[in-house]
Design an enzyme around this catalytic site. Structure first.
Site, mmCIF file in Angstrom:
data_model
loop_
_atom_site.group_PDB
_atom_site.id
_atom_site.type_symbol
_atom_site.label_atom_id
_atom_site.label_comp_id
_atom_site.label_asym_id
_atom_site.label_seq_id
_atom_site.Cartn_x
_atom_site.Cartn_y
_atom_site.Cartn_z
ATOM 1 N N ASP A 41 15.527 -6.430 4.957
ATOM 2 C CA ASP A 41 14.702 -6.009 6.088
ATOM 3 C C ASP A 41 15.595 -5.497 7.208
ATOM 4 O O ASP A 41 16.704 -6.006 7.396
ATOM 5 C CB ASP A 41 13.858 -7.196 6.583
ATOM 6 C CG ASP A 41 12.669 -6.764 7.409
ATOM 7 O OD1 ASP A 41 11.546 -6.783 6.889
ATOM 8 O OD2 ASP A 41 12.863 -6.396 8.590
ATOM 9 N N TYR A 159 2.369 9.720 7.198
ATOM 10 C CA TYR A 159 2.209 8.524 6.366
ATOM 11 C C TYR A 159 1.530 8.868 5.038
ATOM 12 O O TYR A 159 1.965 8.430 3.975
ATOM 13 C CB TYR A 159 1.388 7.493 7.149
ATOM 14 C CG TYR A 159 1.253 6.136 6.491
ATOM 15 C CD1 TYR A 159 2.311 5.236 6.501
ATOM 16 C CD2 TYR A 159 0.061 5.764 5.872
ATOM 17 C CE1 TYR A 159 2.182 3.982 5.915
ATOM 18 C CE2 TYR A 159 -0.076 4.507 5.285
ATOM 19 C CZ TYR A 159 0.981 3.628 5.309
ATOM 20 O OH TYR A 159 0.859 2.387 4.730
#
Length: 251
Positions: A41, A159
């Site tokens: 992450d 997106y």
């Protein structure tokens, strides 16, 4: 969970963007099914906080900082999985961001950021693990697409394009890596209760939920269960597939 019910017993998985939401739920499900998990992450501190209780309970999980748009970072994560757990069997390309805006108001930087993380990041992850997966003659790669990549959303051209691109990437990689025994599949979640979707205006969330034939939003764990299935031997002859987890929305 262990023994016969542990579908991923002894396997090692890298899951990107797993400090929260669907990624974190997937990490938890993988651990419950016997896997070792590397959470990659960009916010390592947040990821470590998210798994603190798991680490305290001696679960085989670690967090590492990774910018998925960096090939060097992706290579580092793959190497860490090998050094820490002695192998690598599963990659879940889950990392993604939104930078919403209608076309005329969407900046090039916001367009590029979404494509770099969601699409290029997945390609870099596949590139990082494919030599190992080819050599060992096995491996499962799961790309986290979205229903937006199938039906499109206004204000999300970046997106939607990235998530649609993941489907093309999945199918091309499945054909390229399949002869080596490596499976590449995708999941398309629909409306799922995460921090990102719950940040919507309540009336917008309710309108989208009303489009779901099952009459409710999904939970991150329901997407995670689909990832467990695709990563497991139960999906041994599934390659290049796109599994919708949408409650029927978009059909």
């Amino acid at each position: 969970m262990n023994g016969a019910g542990a579908l991923l017993l002894g396997k090692t998985a890298v899951i990107t963007g797993a400090g929260q939401g669907i990624g974190l739920a997937t990490a938890r499900r993988f651990l419950a099914h016997g896997a070792n998990v590397v959470i990659a992450d960009i916010d390592e501190d947040k990821a470590n906080q998210a798994i603190a209780e798991l680490v305290k309970a001696d679960a085989p999980v670690i967090a590492v900082a990774c910018n998925v748009a960096s090939g060097a970072d992706q290579d580092k994560v793959a190497a860490l999985a090998l050094s820490r757990f002695g192998g690598l069997d599963i990659l879940v390309n889950n990392a993604g961001v939104t930078r919403d805006g209608y076309i005329n108001r969407l900046s090039e930087d916001d367009y590029d950021a979404v494509l770099d993380i969601s699409l290029k990041g997945a390609w870099l992850g596949i590139r990082a693990v494919s030599p190992l997966f080819r050599k060992q003659g096995s491996g499962s790669i799961i790309n986290m697409s979205s229903l937006s990549g199938k039906i499109g959303n206004p204000g999300q051209t970046n997106y939607s394009a990235a998530k649609a691109g993941l489907i093309g990437l999945t199918k091309a990689a499945a054909k390229e890596l399949g002869p080596a025994g490596v499976r590449v599949n995708a999941i398309q979640p629909g409306l799922v209760r995460t921090d990102m979707t719950l940040a919507m205006k309540p009336e917008i969330f309710a309108a989208k939920e009303a489009e779901v034939p099952l009459a409710r939003a999904g939970e991150p764990e329901e997407v995670a269960d689909a990832a467990v299935f695709l990563a497991s031997p139960m999906a041994s002859y599934i390659n290049g597939a796109v599994l919708e987890v949408t409650g029927g929305r978009g059909i």
